[in-house]
Structure formats: C-alpha cells, structure tokens
Design an enzyme around this catalytic site. Structure first.
Site, PDB file in Angstrom:
ATOM      1  N   SER A  27       0.821  -1.207   0.000  1.00  0.00           N
ATOM      2  CA  SER A  27       0.000   0.000   0.000  1.00  0.00           C
ATOM      3  C   SER A  27       0.860   1.264   0.000  1.00  0.00           C
ATOM      4  O   SER A  27       1.647   1.464  -0.918  1.00  0.00           O
ATOM      5  CB  SER A  27      -0.968  -0.040   1.185  1.00  0.00           C
ATOM      6  OG  SER A  27      -2.001   0.873   1.017  1.00  0.00           O
ATOM      7  N   ASP A  74      -2.373   6.119  -4.267  1.00  0.00           N
ATOM      8  CA  ASP A  74      -1.240   5.417  -3.666  1.00  0.00           C
ATOM      9  C   ASP A  74      -0.870   4.227  -4.563  1.00  0.00           C
ATOM     10  O   ASP A  74      -1.524   3.990  -5.583  1.00  0.00           O
ATOM     11  CB  ASP A  74      -1.574   5.014  -2.228  1.00  0.00           C
ATOM     12  CG  ASP A  74      -2.688   3.985  -2.131  1.00  0.00           C
ATOM     13  OD1 ASP A  74      -3.512   3.898  -3.074  1.00  0.00           O
ATOM     14  OD2 ASP A  74      -2.753   3.259  -1.129  1.00  0.00           O
ATOM     15  N   ASP A 121      -1.329   1.029  -4.666  1.00  0.00           N
ATOM     16  CA  ASP A 121      -2.295  -0.013  -5.031  1.00  0.00           C
ATOM     17  C   ASP A 121      -3.687   0.547  -5.328  1.00  0.00           C
ATOM     18  O   ASP A 121      -4.642  -0.195  -5.493  1.00  0.00           O
ATOM     19  CB  ASP A 121      -2.370  -1.101  -3.948  1.00  0.00           C
ATOM     20  CG  ASP A 121      -2.929  -0.592  -2.627  1.00  0.00           C
ATOM     21  OD1 ASP A 121      -2.657   0.577  -2.278  1.00  0.00           O
ATOM     22  OD2 ASP A 121      -3.621  -1.354  -1.932  1.00  0.00           O
ATOM     23  N   ASP A 126      -6.060   2.275  -3.764  1.00  0.00           N
ATOM     24  CA  ASP A 126      -7.260   2.239  -2.925  1.00  0.00           C
ATOM     25  C   ASP A 126      -7.438   3.524  -2.116  1.00  0.00           C
ATOM     26  O   ASP A 126      -8.433   3.691  -1.427  1.00  0.00           O
ATOM     27  CB  ASP A 126      -7.288   1.002  -2.012  1.00  0.00           C
ATOM     28  CG  ASP A 126      -6.165   0.972  -0.988  1.00  0.00           C
ATOM     29  OD1 ASP A 126      -5.279   1.850  -1.024  1.00  0.00           O
ATOM     30  OD2 ASP A 126      -6.159   0.039  -0.150  1.00  0.00           O
TER      31      ASP A 126
END
Length: 466
Positions: free
Chosen positions: A106, A251, A253, A255
């Site tokens: 993340s 970010d 990933d 999300d």
C-alpha cells in the site's frame, strides 16, 4: 533499514531482504502463501485463487513465489499481473474464486511488500479468519499436492478494463456531464499500477487533458508513496503553474485517493470521502454513512444535514465494511482517502472515487476551492505519547475515560471522547508502547490545544502513579 515482519489479520507485511522471520524473505512468502492456500481449501473447498500486484520492484519475485506455492497445494492460480487492490477485489467473485492475494504494501516505501488476503467475496478476511491463517502458518502443517494434481497457472490482463467498465456503468457516474466540462487534470500515480488504471478511467470518462506525473509503473517511487501534503509537492507546483481544474493522486495499489485544488492547495484526504458522500447522499435523497473513529466529523455533519444516520467503526477497512453492512450504509470509507461504494463492491476504491467525484464537480458547476469551502471546515491534530514498556496502556486509557465520564465516549477502538463538535481519540499501538492521540476541532490551534490537554492528563496520571 530492515524491520521485523509484521503479521496481522489483514496480511503479512515486511521489508524485502534479511533473515527469515525478520523481513519478508522468500521463505516467509512461501510459508504464509501456503497457510492462506490451505485455509482457502479447508474453508471453501474451492481450488482457485486470484493474485495481482502493484508495481513495486519486488512484486514480480513475490508474485512468482506465491503462484508456485499455491500451485504446489493443488490450487489454480489466475494472475492479473500489474493491477490494483480494488481490481483484485472485483475479480475474485467475478471468477468465482475461493480467495485472493494482493501483493502490495500500500502506502509503504519501495523496500516494503505484503500479502493482503481476500475471502471468496473479494473482501478482506475477518479477524477470526486471519487468526486461523496465522495459526496454520505457525504450525507449518501444509499438505502439498502430488505431481499429477498440481494447480494450473493462467494470466488474465482484462480486469483493469472490466473494472473501468463497471465504474462507468454505475447510475451515479455521468460521463456525459464530465465530458461536457472539458476538464484538465494533473495526475500523480507514484510510478505504480495507478499509472495504467487512472489514465484508462479518465479517458473513458471524457477528460479533455491528462497531464501525467510519475505514471511509469517501474515501482521506483518518485516520492514517499503516502499521499500526504508533504509528499505531493510536484503536483502542487504543476497546478500552481498551469491552467488545470484539479489534481488526482493515488497510492501504489490505488485504494486511496487524494485531490488537489486548481491553485495547488490540498483538498484534504479527509474531504475526499466527505465530497463523494455529499454527492451520493444528495442523489439518493439521503442515506446512512460510516467512517472510522479517527475520521473527520464533517461526514457526520453532511449525512445528518441530508436526513441520514452516521455511524463510526473501529479503525481498519474490514471494521468499516462490517459497520456499513450492519447499518445499510450507501457510502462509507476512511479519512485517508478511502472510498467504499457498496453498489460496486465492499472495498476502498480510488477509481470509483474519481468517477463519482468528477461527476459531482461537473454537476456542481463549482471550482475545487469553492466546493471545498462549501463543507464544514475541521482540522485534525495527530500526536502520540511514548511510554515505557512496563506501563499498562489499557489502565491509562481507563483512567482517562473515568476523567471524562460525563462526556459521550466510544470504546470500540481505544477511547474516543466527544465535546460538542470537537473530539479526541486515543488508541494504543499494537507493536510499541505508544498511545496515539488524534483531536479534531474547527481550527488547528484548538485541535492542538485539545490534544495537549489530554496529553497533560496522561502525564498527570503517570506522575501520580510514580
């Protein structure tokens, strides 16, 4: 710097390299992939697992280890390759798989990676399920498949397009309204898979100009990947200089979604959810919302103004999702820019956030700065107090709670005390002797003052015990 491997219910996280058990080494990757694969087989009798990864440098290596381990258990692996967390979440139920693994740390820097674990609904596994996976890993009692029953491996690179198509099909996403505005947008995708997904979405929505910063998915992050103001100077400068309508930051990933106003000022990660919820609630004629205890009160204000009920969940996406299901919330998320829109799926999703926000901005006819000014303005002060390992942090929290017993208090996750339109939230760290103290008020100064008042209380409690 290498740090200890962090094993939690949401997954296995660590830095690449070092000794087994200290960082996220190949041995650790295999062990926890085997534990999760075993759990999926035991609980679902479904032998298909979806995997996908962000663009970080270690991603391909970790992905190969995970895929081969799962195949060794007799599990069929469908590899989405470079993908986003919400895309993998959508793919699991679409492919009727028994679970999913997202290989991403993340917002952590490039030396980190992680295995994030999804159930057969494409949602993060529960605390109880997570404990079972960790117990399986500790026991190392894996039953690998004989040679003629090894799992198959296949790739599917179609899911980013399917994800974008699913977002565009939502009734509350109005591509025509967006196209008519001829938006000029700057994006920063921190050299990860958002560099593939975000332009694909914006083009499909009819955005006129897309200025790309750090969109090559090399995994060599151009700045600290957490979308905080101090890390977003490049996009702020681009907006200050050019004639753009807004900036969009995700970010690694994809999300979390941060927005930047046309003048280069941060819209505020906390206000991503507030603005999107405002639009969704208005279109639905009201409804219920959920965020976590450390998120801004502005969401509650907007929800109640439109006749809905707001509920606060413990920190953590799985807790927010559970509360959303319990309260039948139509929109929810976290104050870190995480939008959860159940009509698409129960997971934080920057792509659906972008599409709903752009529709809202287009229909409002306002600039970013004027839209931001239309919301209640709160400021959050984030602090911590370091304690010695021998201090019982639970006892300290209990005594703070007793001092403010006359105020509304929520104890589902630490201690949250409300004072009219201000609040303070105390949470102990699970990994170190620290109490984190978040306070919110209508100015930075009063939020800081409130936090310092509570810190003073803690110091007083400690001194009376000495």
């Amino acid at each position: 710097m290498l740090v200890a491997l962090i094993k939690s219910i949401s997954g296995i996280r660590g830095t690449i390299g070092g000794a087994a058990g200290d960082g996220l080494t190949p041995i650790d990757v295999v062990k926890y992939a085997a534990a999760f694969g075993t759990w999926v087989l035991d609980t679902t009798q479904n032998n298909t697992i979806i995997i996908g990864r962000d663009a970080r440098i270690s991603g391909e290596m970790v992905s190969k280890l995970v895929a081969a381990t799962l195949q060794g258990l007799g599990i069929h692996v469908i590899d989405l390759g470079l993908s986003t967390t919400p895309t993998v979440e959508l793919a699991v139920p679409a492919k009727k798989a028994g679970g999913g693994i997202i290989l991403t740390a993340s917002h952590n820097p490039k030396q980190w990676n992680a295995l994030k674990l999804l159930n057969d609904k494409g949602e993060f596994i529960s605390e109880q399920d997570g404990q079972q996976v960790l117990a399986l890993a500790d026991a190392e009692q894996f039953n690998f498949a004989p040679v003629n029953k090894l799992g198959q491996y296949s790739t599917d690179s179609s899911f980013l397009k399917k994800h974008v198509k699913a977002v565009l099909a939502l009734p509350l996403v109005d591509a025509e309204a967006i196209r008519a505005k001829n938006f000029r947008v700057v994006i920063d995708c921190v050299n990860s898979s958002g560099g593939l997904a975000v332009p694909m979405l914006l083009e499909a929505l009819g955005v006129e100009k897309i200025e790309k910063l750090h969109c090559e998915p090399t995994g060599d992050f151009a700045h600290n990947p957490e979308p905080l103001p101090e890390n977003l100077r490049d996009i702020a400068r681009a907006l200050e200089k050019g004639s753009y309508d807004l900036g969009i930051v995700v970010d690694p990933d994809v999300d979390r979604l941060a927005l930047v106003s046309e003048n280069g000022e941060m819209f505020g990660e906390e206000y991503t959810l507030v603005a999107v919820a405002d639009y969704v609630l208005k279109q639905n004629g009201g409804g219920n919302t959920v965020s976590n205890l450390s998120s801004t009160r502005a969401l509650r204000d907007v929800t109640e103004r439109l006749g809905g009920n707001y509920a606060a969940a413990a920190v953590g996406e799985v807790n927010v999702v559970n509360m959303m299901k319990q309260t039948n919330a139509i929109i929810g998320g976290e104050g870190n820019g995480g939008i959860i829109f159940p009509e698409l799926h129960y997971g934080r999703d920057a792509l659906v956030g972008i599409a709903l926000f752009l529709t809202h901005l287009a229909k409002s006819g306002l600039t970013m700065t004027r839209l931001r000014a239309s919301y209640p303005n709160y400021h959050i002060s984030k602090n911590k107090i370091e304690l010695t390992p021998d201090i019982n942090t639970d006892k300290i929290l209990e005594q703070v709670q007793q001092r403010y017993a006359k105020q509304p208090i929520n104890t589902i996750d630490g201690v949250k005390i409300e004072f009219d339109k201000e609040w303070v939230h105390l949470r102990k760290s699970n990994t170190e002797p620290i109490i984190r103290i978040y306070a919110e008020s209508e100015s930075n100064a009063t939020a800081d003052h409130l936090a310092n008042k509570i810190i003073g209380d803690i110091k007083e409690i400690l001194s009376t015990k000495a």
